[in-house]
Every structure is written in C-alpha cells, then in structure tokens.
Design an enzyme around this catalytic site. Structure first.
Site, PDB file in Angstrom:
ATOM      1  N   HIS A 179      -3.237   7.630   3.316  1.00 17.70           N
ATOM      2  CA  HIS A 179      -3.630   6.348   2.724  1.00 17.70           C
ATOM      3  C   HIS A 179      -5.056   6.042   3.173  1.00 17.70           C
ATOM      4  O   HIS A 179      -5.400   6.211   4.343  1.00 17.70           O
ATOM      5  CB  HIS A 179      -2.664   5.263   3.191  1.00 17.70           C
TER       6      HIS A 179
ATOM      7  N   CYS B 160       0.815  -1.237   0.000  1.00 20.93           N
ATOM      8  CA  CYS B 160       0.000   0.000   0.000  1.00 20.93           C
ATOM      9  C   CYS B 160       0.837   1.270   0.000  1.00 20.93           C
ATOM     10  O   CYS B 160       0.321   2.356  -0.271  1.00 20.93           O
ATOM     11  CB  CYS B 160      -0.941   0.004   1.195  1.00 20.93           C
TER      12      CYS B 160
ATOM     13  N   ASN C 127      -9.978   0.492   0.132  1.00 20.98           N
ATOM     14  CA  ASN C 127      -8.513   0.507   0.120  1.00 20.98           C
ATOM     15  C   ASN C 127      -8.018   0.078  -1.262  1.00 20.98           C
ATOM     16  O   ASN C 127      -8.108  -1.100  -1.614  1.00 20.98           O
ATOM     17  CB  ASN C 127      -7.987  -0.435   1.201  1.00 20.98           C
TER      18      ASN C 127
HETATM   19  N1  COA Z   1     -18.755  -8.347   8.530  1.00 21.68           N
HETATM   20  C1  COA Z   1     -19.271  -8.666   9.729  1.00 21.68           C
HETATM   21  N2  COA Z   1     -18.518  -9.123  10.741  1.00 21.68           N
HETATM   22  C2  COA Z   1     -17.207  -9.250  10.528  1.00 21.68           C
HETATM   23  C3  COA Z   1     -16.617  -8.928   9.298  1.00 21.68           C
HETATM   24  C4  COA Z   1     -17.445  -8.461   8.270  1.00 21.68           C
HETATM   25  N3  COA Z   1     -16.987  -8.122   7.065  1.00 21.68           N
HETATM   26  N4  COA Z   1     -15.285  -9.145   9.392  1.00 21.68           N
HETATM   27  C5  COA Z   1     -15.047  -9.579  10.633  1.00 21.68           C
HETATM   28  N5  COA Z   1     -16.207  -9.662  11.334  1.00 21.68           N
HETATM   29  C6  COA Z   1     -16.412 -10.076  12.712  1.00 21.68           C
HETATM   30  C7  COA Z   1     -15.306 -10.967  13.216  1.00 21.68           C
HETATM   31  O1  COA Z   1     -15.544 -12.303  12.838  1.00 21.68           O
HETATM   32  C8  COA Z   1     -15.394 -10.756  14.716  1.00 21.68           C
HETATM   33  O2  COA Z   1     -16.440 -11.548  15.205  1.00 21.68           O
HETATM   34  P1  COA Z   1     -16.352 -12.216  16.660  1.00 21.68           P
HETATM   35  O3  COA Z   1     -16.235 -11.066  17.621  1.00 21.68           O
HETATM   36  O4  COA Z   1     -17.620 -12.954  16.744  1.00 21.68           O
HETATM   37  O5  COA Z   1     -15.140 -13.083  16.634  1.00 21.68           O
HETATM   38  C9  COA Z   1     -15.840  -9.294  14.848  1.00 21.68           C
HETATM   39  O6  COA Z   1     -16.354  -8.930  13.555  1.00 21.68           O
HETATM   40  C10 COA Z   1     -14.709  -8.354  15.237  1.00 21.68           C
HETATM   41  O7  COA Z   1     -13.592  -8.636  14.439  1.00 21.68           O
HETATM   42  P2  COA Z   1     -12.257  -7.835  14.593  1.00 21.68           P
HETATM   43  O8  COA Z   1     -11.297  -8.322  13.557  1.00 21.68           O
HETATM   44  O9  COA Z   1     -11.832  -7.822  16.010  1.00 21.68           O
HETATM   45  O10 COA Z   1     -12.770  -6.362  14.215  1.00 21.68           O
HETATM   46  P3  COA Z   1     -11.992  -5.023  14.240  1.00 21.68           P
HETATM   47  O11 COA Z   1     -12.711  -4.047  15.083  1.00 21.68           O
HETATM   48  O12 COA Z   1     -10.528  -5.173  14.467  1.00 21.68           O
HETATM   49  O13 COA Z   1     -12.178  -4.535  12.712  1.00 21.68           O
HETATM   50  C11 COA Z   1     -10.917  -4.441  10.678  1.00 21.68           C
HETATM   51  C12 COA Z   1     -11.660  -5.319  11.671  1.00 21.68           C
HETATM   52  C13 COA Z   1     -10.296  -5.341   9.634  1.00 21.68           C
HETATM   53  C14 COA Z   1     -11.911  -3.493  10.032  1.00 21.68           C
HETATM   54  C15 COA Z   1      -9.836  -3.622  11.417  1.00 21.68           C
HETATM   55  O14 COA Z   1      -9.090  -4.470  12.251  1.00 21.68           O
HETATM   56  C16 COA Z   1      -8.933  -2.900  10.471  1.00 21.68           C
HETATM   57  O15 COA Z   1      -9.337  -2.010   9.767  1.00 21.68           O
HETATM   58  N6  COA Z   1      -7.625  -3.252  10.494  1.00 21.68           N
HETATM   59  C17 COA Z   1      -6.673  -2.626   9.615  1.00 21.68           C
HETATM   60  C18 COA Z   1      -6.791  -3.217   8.251  1.00 21.68           C
HETATM   61  C19 COA Z   1      -6.101  -2.415   7.234  1.00 21.68           C
HETATM   62  O16 COA Z   1      -6.246  -1.235   7.184  1.00 21.68           O
HETATM   63  N7  COA Z   1      -5.331  -3.094   6.412  1.00 21.68           N
HETATM   64  C20 COA Z   1      -4.663  -2.513   5.340  1.00 21.68           C
HETATM   65  C21 COA Z   1      -3.487  -1.734   5.822  1.00 21.68           C
HETATM   66  S1  COA Z   1      -2.740  -1.062   4.441  1.00 21.68           S
END
Ligand code: COA
Length: 324
Positions: free
Chosen positions: A251, A115, A281
């Site tokens: 970003h 990215c 993204n």
């Molecule tokens: N829809 C619904 N539920 C979802 C889901 C989706 N698309 N994706 C994950 N979940 C669920 C998970 O299974 C989890 O369920 P559980 O509590 O029953 O186990 C719950 O949502 C929470 O998951 P978690 O991964 O802890 O959520 P989070 O608050 O960390 O948010 C992201 C997830 C991916 C949005 C967040 O971690 C994020 O943005 N991370 C950075 C990613 C990024 O920017 N990457 C690129 C960098 S360049």
C-alpha cells in the site's frame, strides 16, 4: 479434486490528468516540498477534475485490464470493487461500472475497507473462484479521496490522491493466488475516519462535514507493527520464506512505512514497487495502481512471487501472496 487457483491474467489502471506537485500545495496551505518529501516520500498526486468520479476512473482501469486480458465484459461472472468514495450512495459503483462495461447480469458489489479495499476485494474474489462459483472476475480498487480532504488542513491534505487500478482474475489449475489474509479492528476507528454519513447525519459545515480525520503519528506506529505481523502471517500461511518473494507491492501511503516493511522482509528497496512519490495515497486504488505500473514497466515477470499488502481506516489490513 485438483485445486482451483485464481490467476491474474492482466492489469489496468487510470489516473486523473491533473498532477499537483508539492510546490503547488505550498500555495494553498502552510507546508513545504521538503516537509512532505522527507516525511512521506510524496512528490505529487493526481486530482480528479470537476465532475470526474471514482466510477469514471474505475471504468477506465477496468477497460484497460479487460483489453490487456483479451476478455470481453460479457464473459465476466463477478465484479468486486473496493472503494470508500463511491459515486453515489446506491447503486454501488460496481453496478455503475458493470453497466458501462456491458457486463449486465453478473454479480457486482462494492467493498468498503478504506485503504485495504482492493486487498479485501481480491481476497473475496479469490474465494468465489476457489469455490467454483466464478470463472472470470474483475477486481477494481478506485477512489477520489481528494473529495473528502479538508484543503485547509495541512496534516492530511498533502497525503492523498485519486486513481484506480484493476485486475482480471481467471480460474486456473496453475497458481495463482496462494493465500490471502484479511483483518479488522474497529477499536481503532477514531484514529482514521470520516465520521459523518447517511445514518448518523451530515454536519452544517463546509462540504457537509465530510472530511478525513487522522491521528497521523498513532496511525503510523500501528501500521508498521501490524504490517510486520501481517507479512509473517502471510508467509506462514503459504509455507514460504522472505527469500521466496520476488516483489513486495505494498500500500502506497508513506515511504517510511514501506521501508519498514521491506526491512522486516529483508528485501532491498530495488525489489519493492514504489509509486507513492507519483500517486500519494490513493487508498483502494494504491495497490492495483502499483501492480499495473510494475507489470507494464516490465519489472514484474510471469512466474514471479508477489506479496501485496495494505492497511487502512477501521483499522483494516489485508494481504495476498501470489505467483504472477
Ligand atoms: N507541512 C508542514 N508541517 C506539517 C505538515 C505539513 N503538511 N503537517 C504537519 N506538520 C507539522 C505538525 O504541525 C507538527 O508541528 P509541531 O512539531 O510544531 O507541532 C510537525 O509537522 C510534526 O508533526 P507530526 O504529526 O508529529 O509528524 P510525523 O513525523 O508523524 O509525520 C505524517 C506526519 C502524517 C506524515 C505521519 O505521521 C504519517 O505518515 N502517518 C501515517 C499516515 C498514513 O499513512 N495514513 C494512511 C494510512 S492508510
């Protein structure tokens, strides 16, 4: 000798025609518009049509930037293209775009920094100009990341989109890019990666095992912390303060990460360019897409100071502080 600066003389961008909303994704995976919006700020993403490639989007973005700059492709002496989803293994997508533009003969290469690809490409191009090697450079960030998304995996498939952005840089006595910073830490490779390829081999799985794997929560934490120190480092390199920055162009991965960086800079969100809601993204495409939107919508004006930054797989992270 008077310093040479790289100035952005114009921008361009391109998105695939098809926009896919969160509601559309509800039909494919177990997710909801509410979950995606509240966790990421994303409302929709553009997805490349069958046969539409990174190079196609890069070419369109480049054409638009060159047209806005009033620069002919034959005047370019370098093309640097950030991508992690090249059209083919080789030649580089930069070479493919060069040929289509009619810029044959100038140097052209791809940069893979996930990215941070566009920010790396911009930093490299700036060094070519500062050294006197290049006078007019095309810098592109382009991706079709949805091609390596597992559409059964809700944790990742809702986050990504396709798109490209480009800038034309010119050597100038006036600023210009003041500073660029670039970093990487391969120790984090397994938190965000796509661990198949030519040399390690592909897998006997759907799509040859080509799919993004991410530990979202961990990536989030490191990204926020790392971007905090990156903005400090960048301001320090130029001897500027938070209040000197007119626009933050970050970003576009997650609105919550963007808000955390804005807070660190003590910047209200109306001085932050946000396109993650529309584009999701787009990896290397994200910062130049946001920049082109900011320029063409009239938000960013000549003479303003812009802080651009990105963070991605590797991990990699990079920034640029410039006067537009
Ligand atoms: N829809 C619904 N539920 C979802 C889901 C989706 N698309 N994706 C994950 N979940 C669920 C998970 O299974 C989890 O369920 P559980 O509590 O029953 O186990 C719950 O949502 C929470 O998951 P978690 O991964 O802890 O959520 P989070 O608050 O960390 O948010 C992201 C997830 C991916 C949005 C967040 O971690 C994020 O943005 N991370 C950075 C990613 C990024 O920017 N990457 C690129 C960098 S360049």
């Amino acid at each position: 000798m008077a310093p040479i600066y790289s100035r952005i003389i114009a921008t361009g961008s391109a998105l695939p025609e098809r926009a896919v909303s969160n509601a559309d994704l509800e039909k494919i995976v177990d997710t909801s518009d509410e979950w995606i919006r509240t966790r990421t700020g994303i409302r929709q993403r553009h997805i490349a049509a069958d046969g539409e490639t990174t190079g196609d989007l890069a070419f369109l973005a480049a054409q638009r930037a060159l047209e806005a700059a009033g620069v002919k492709a034959s005047e370019l002496d370098l093309i640097v293209l950030g991508t992690t989803t090249p059209d083919i293994i080789f030649p580089s997508t930069a070479c493919l775009v060069q040929q289509r533009l009619g810029a044959n003969g100038c140097a052209a290469f791809d940069v893979n920094a996930a990215c941070s690809g566009f920010m790396y490409a911009l930093g490299i191009a700036d060094k070519f100009i500062k050294s006197g090697q290049s006078k007019k450079v095309l810098v592109i960030g382009a991706e079709t990341l949805t091609r390596m998304v597992d559409w059964n995996e809700r944790e990742t498939c809702v986050l990504f989109g396709d798109g490209a952005g480009a800038v034309v840089l010119e050597a100038s006595g006036e600023p210009g890019i003041y500073a660029t910073c670039m970093h990487a830490d391969g120790g984090y490779k397994e938190l965000l990666w796509n661990p198949v390829g030519v040399s390690v081999g592909f897998r006997d799985e759907p799509n040859h095992g080509v799919r993004i794997k991410m530990a979202g929560r961990e990536v989030f934490k490191v990204a926020v912390k790392t971007l905090d120190s990156l903005v400090d480092e960048t301001l320090e390199a130029v001897g500027m303060h938070e209040s000197d920055i007119d626009w933050l162009i970050p970003h576009q991965a997650n609105l919550r990460i963007i808000e955390a960086t804005a807070k660190r800079l003590q910047m209200p969100m109306d001085r932050v360019i946000v396109t993650v809601d529309q584009h999701a993204n787009t990896s290397s495409g994200s910062v130049p897409l946001a920049l082109d939107y900011a320029v063409r919508s009239g938000k960013v004006q000549r003479g303003q100071n812009l802080l651009l930054e990105a963070f991605g797989g590797g991990f990699t992270w990079a920034s640029a502080l410039l006067r537009y």
